[in-house]
Motif scaffolding. Structure first.
Motif, PDB file in Angstrom:
ATOM      1  N   ALA A  79      -1.170  -1.370  -6.942  1.00  0.00           N
ATOM      2  CA  ALA A  79      -2.461  -1.851  -6.447  1.00  0.00           C
ATOM      3  C   ALA A  79      -3.351  -0.706  -5.958  1.00  0.00           C
ATOM      4  CB  ALA A  79      -2.254  -2.859  -5.316  1.00  0.00           C
ATOM      5  N   SER A  80      -2.757   0.453  -5.731  1.00  0.00           N
ATOM      6  CA  SER A  80      -3.511   1.605  -5.230  1.00  0.00           C
ATOM      7  C   SER A  80      -4.195   2.338  -6.371  1.00  0.00           C
ATOM      8  CB  SER A  80      -2.574   2.572  -4.506  1.00  0.00           C
ATOM      9  OG  SER A  80      -1.951   1.964  -3.410  1.00  0.00           O
ATOM     10  N   GLN A  81      -5.384   2.820  -6.089  1.00  0.00           N
ATOM     11  CA  GLN A  81      -6.119   3.609  -7.069  1.00  0.00           C
ATOM     12  C   GLN A  81      -5.889   5.082  -6.784  1.00  0.00           C
ATOM     13  OE1 GLN A  81     -10.156   2.348  -6.642  1.00  0.00           O
ATOM     14  NE2 GLN A  81      -9.739   0.264  -7.307  1.00  0.00           N
ATOM     15  N   GLY A  82      -6.044   5.899  -7.808  1.00  0.00           N
ATOM     16  CA  GLY A  82      -5.890   7.336  -7.617  1.00  0.00           C
ATOM     17  C   GLY A  82      -4.663   7.866  -8.334  1.00  0.00           C
ATOM     18  N   SER A  83      -4.438   9.143  -8.135  1.00  0.00           N
ATOM     19  CA  SER A  83      -3.316   9.818  -8.793  1.00  0.00           C
ATOM     20  C   SER A  83      -1.988   9.386  -8.176  1.00  0.00           C
ATOM     21  CB  SER A  83      -3.473  11.329  -8.650  1.00  0.00           C
ATOM     22  OG  SER A  83      -3.321  11.685  -7.285  1.00  0.00           O
ATOM     23  N   ASP A  84      -0.907   9.766  -8.828  1.00  0.00           N
ATOM     24  CA  ASP A  84       0.416   9.473  -8.286  1.00  0.00           C
ATOM     25  C   ASP A  84       0.587  10.109  -6.910  1.00  0.00           C
ATOM     26  OD1 ASP A  84       1.171   7.955 -10.454  1.00  0.00           O
ATOM     27  OD2 ASP A  84       2.292   9.561 -11.432  1.00  0.00           O
ATOM     28  N   ALA A  85       0.046  11.292  -6.727  1.00  0.00           N
ATOM     29  CA  ALA A  85       0.145  11.979  -5.434  1.00  0.00           C
ATOM     30  C   ALA A  85      -0.568  11.182  -4.340  1.00  0.00           C
ATOM     31  CB  ALA A  85      -0.430  13.385  -5.531  1.00  0.00           C
ATOM     32  N   VAL A  86      -1.726  10.623  -4.660  1.00  0.00           N
ATOM     33  CA  VAL A  86      -2.472   9.806  -3.699  1.00  0.00           C
ATOM     34  C   VAL A  86      -1.686   8.549  -3.369  1.00  0.00           C
ATOM     35  CG1 VAL A  86      -4.547   8.400  -3.386  1.00  0.00           C
ATOM     36  CG2 VAL A  86      -4.730  10.704  -4.340  1.00  0.00           C
ATOM     37  N   ARG A  87      -1.138   7.912  -4.373  1.00  0.00           N
ATOM     38  CA  ARG A  87      -0.351   6.691  -4.173  1.00  0.00           C
ATOM     39  C   ARG A  87       0.882   6.970  -3.318  1.00  0.00           C
ATOM     40  NH1 ARG A  87      -0.504   3.887 -10.175  1.00  0.00           N
ATOM     41  NH2 ARG A  87      -2.746   3.798 -10.302  1.00  0.00           N
ATOM     42  N   ASP A  88       1.581   8.065  -3.640  1.00  0.00           N
ATOM     43  CA  ASP A  88       2.767   8.428  -2.865  1.00  0.00           C
ATOM     44  C   ASP A  88       2.402   8.755  -1.418  1.00  0.00           C
ATOM     45  OD1 ASP A  88       4.366   8.060  -5.096  1.00  0.00           O
ATOM     46  OD2 ASP A  88       4.464  10.204  -5.588  1.00  0.00           O
ATOM     47  N   SER A  89       1.274   9.406  -1.246  1.00  0.00           N
ATOM     48  CA  SER A  89       0.812   9.764   0.098  1.00  0.00           C
ATOM     49  C   SER A  89       0.510   8.518   0.935  1.00  0.00           C
ATOM     50  CB  SER A  89      -0.433  10.647  -0.004  1.00  0.00           C
ATOM     51  OG  SER A  89      -0.980  10.882   1.262  1.00  0.00           O
ATOM     52  N   LEU A  90      -0.131   7.531   0.318  1.00  0.00           N
ATOM     53  CA  LEU A  90      -0.424   6.282   1.039  1.00  0.00           C
ATOM     54  C   LEU A  90       0.861   5.558   1.434  1.00  0.00           C
ATOM     55  CD1 LEU A  90      -3.465   4.859  -0.955  1.00  0.00           C
ATOM     56  CD2 LEU A  90      -3.435   5.533   1.457  1.00  0.00           C
ATOM     57  N   LEU A  91       1.820   5.505   0.540  1.00  0.00           N
ATOM     58  CA  LEU A  91       3.091   4.848   0.847  1.00  0.00           C
ATOM     59  C   LEU A  91       3.828   5.606   1.955  1.00  0.00           C
ATOM     60  CD1 LEU A  91       4.978   2.523   0.213  1.00  0.00           C
ATOM     61  CD2 LEU A  91       6.003   3.920  -1.580  1.00  0.00           C
ATOM     62  N   LYS A  92       3.807   6.928   1.906  1.00  0.00           N
ATOM     63  CA  LYS A  92       4.456   7.726   2.947  1.00  0.00           C
ATOM     64  C   LYS A  92       3.780   7.508   4.294  1.00  0.00           C
ATOM     65  CE  LYS A  92       5.879  12.419   4.208  1.00  0.00           C
ATOM     66  NZ  LYS A  92       6.130  11.985   5.535  1.00  0.00           N
ATOM     67  N   LYS A  93       2.460   7.438   4.296  1.00  0.00           N
ATOM     68  CA  LYS A  93       1.717   7.212   5.533  1.00  0.00           C
ATOM     69  C   LYS A  93       2.104   5.868   6.146  1.00  0.00           C
ATOM     70  CE  LYS A  93      -2.499   8.674   5.599  1.00  0.00           C
ATOM     71  NZ  LYS A  93      -3.947   8.875   5.470  1.00  0.00           N
ATOM     72  N   LEU A  94       2.235   4.851   5.305  1.00  0.00           N
ATOM     73  CA  LEU A  94       2.638   3.528   5.784  1.00  0.00           C
ATOM     74  C   LEU A  94       4.062   3.574   6.335  1.00  0.00           C
ATOM     75  CD1 LEU A  94       1.903   0.508   6.013  1.00  0.00           C
ATOM     76  CD2 LEU A  94       2.932   0.205   3.754  1.00  0.00           C
ATOM     77  N   LYS A  95       4.959   4.194   5.601  1.00  0.00           N
ATOM     78  CA  LYS A  95       6.354   4.293   6.041  1.00  0.00           C
ATOM     79  C   LYS A  95       6.451   5.050   7.368  1.00  0.00           C
ATOM     80  CE  LYS A  95      10.791   6.118   4.585  1.00  0.00           C
ATOM     81  NZ  LYS A  95      11.449   7.014   3.666  1.00  0.00           N
ATOM     82  N   ASP A  96       5.731   6.154   7.490  1.00  0.00           N
ATOM     83  CA  ASP A  96       5.762   6.937   8.727  1.00  0.00           C
ATOM     84  C   ASP A  96       5.249   6.138   9.918  1.00  0.00           C
ATOM     85  OD1 ASP A  96       6.808   9.062   7.332  1.00  0.00           O
ATOM     86  OD2 ASP A  96       4.925  10.191   7.250  1.00  0.00           O
ATOM     87  N   LYS A  97       4.229   5.317   9.707  1.00  0.00           N
ATOM     88  CA  LYS A  97       3.665   4.520  10.795  1.00  0.00           C
ATOM     89  C   LYS A  97       4.618   3.405  11.208  1.00  0.00           C
ATOM     90  CE  LYS A  97       0.154   4.421  12.846  1.00  0.00           C
ATOM     91  NZ  LYS A  97      -0.126   4.992  14.165  1.00  0.00           N
ATOM     92  N   VAL A  98       5.201   2.731  10.220  1.00  0.00           N
ATOM     93  CA  VAL A  98       6.082   1.598  10.516  1.00  0.00           C
ATOM     94  C   VAL A  98       7.386   2.073  11.152  1.00  0.00           C
ATOM     95  CG1 VAL A  98       7.382  -0.323   9.526  1.00  0.00           C
ATOM     96  CG2 VAL A  98       5.083   0.152   8.710  1.00  0.00           C
ATOM     97  N   LEU A  99       7.940   3.160  10.636  1.00  0.00           N
ATOM     98  CA  LEU A  99       9.224   3.671  11.133  1.00  0.00           C
ATOM     99  C   LEU A  99       8.977   4.809  12.113  1.00  0.00           C
ATOM    100  CD1 LEU A  99      11.080   3.721   7.698  1.00  0.00           C
ATOM    101  CD2 LEU A  99      11.098   1.903   9.419  1.00  0.00           C
ATOM    102  N   ASN A 100       8.160   4.566  13.127  1.00  0.00           N
ATOM    103  CA  ASN A 100       7.663   5.618  14.008  1.00  0.00           C
ATOM    104  C   ASN A 100       8.555   5.952  15.204  1.00  0.00           C
ATOM    105  OD1 ASN A 100       7.191   3.283  15.415  1.00  0.00           O
ATOM    106  ND2 ASN A 100       5.075   3.765  15.941  1.00  0.00           N
ATOM    107  N   THR A 101       9.749   5.401  15.277  1.00  0.00           N
ATOM    108  CA  THR A 101      10.675   5.761  16.353  1.00  0.00           C
ATOM    109  C   THR A 101      12.022   6.143  15.735  1.00  0.00           C
ATOM    110  OG1 THR A 101      11.572   3.532  16.657  1.00  0.00           O
ATOM    111  CG2 THR A 101       9.593   4.101  17.945  1.00  0.00           C
TER     112      THR A 101
END
Length: 119
Positions: A79-101
């Motif tokens: 569902a994300s637009q952009g390059s694979d690097a952009v997509r991976d970065s968005l997923l990593k950002k979400l994972k880092d926020k959710v798993l923040n402890t």
């Protein structure tokens, strides 16, 4: 924003929880390319949040949550637009926020360890 995820591995199951306010804010701010993009991010966050908060996972939950994690992560990338690097970065950002402890990250790592085949 309450997120809902339906699945039917064995029968039908519905997992409904509220996203934490910090995760909800991230989803609204960073995943705004389209309504489908925001829904995909909310679903992926929901599964990650469930995995991170579940310290006493059963074998059935482990299997189901890992399946949902793979599916929702794939759907979010799609569902994300952009390059694979952009997509991976968005997923990593979400994972880092959710798993923040450390506790949430440790719970998530239990899932990852259980998914690896024995040597």
């Amino acid at each position: 924003m309450a997120a809902m995820l339906n699945g039917d591995a064995v029968g039908s199951s519905t997992l409904t929880i509220d996203l934490r306010p910090d995760v909800e804010a991230l989803v609204k701010r960073e995943f705004d390319q389209s309504p489908a993009h925001q829904r995909a991010a909310a679903r992926a966050a929901l599964v990650l949040q469930t995995m991170g908060d579940n310290s006493d996972v059963t074998p059935a939950e482990l299997t189901r949550h890992l399946q949902l994690h793979l599916i929702t992560s794939f759907c979010l990338k799609r569902a994300s637009q952009g390059s694979d690097a952009v997509r991976d970065s968005l997923l990593k950002k979400l994972k880092d926020k959710v798993l923040n402890t450390d506790a949430r990250e440790k719970n998530y790592q239990r899932y990852q360890a259980a998914a690896k085949p024995p040597n």
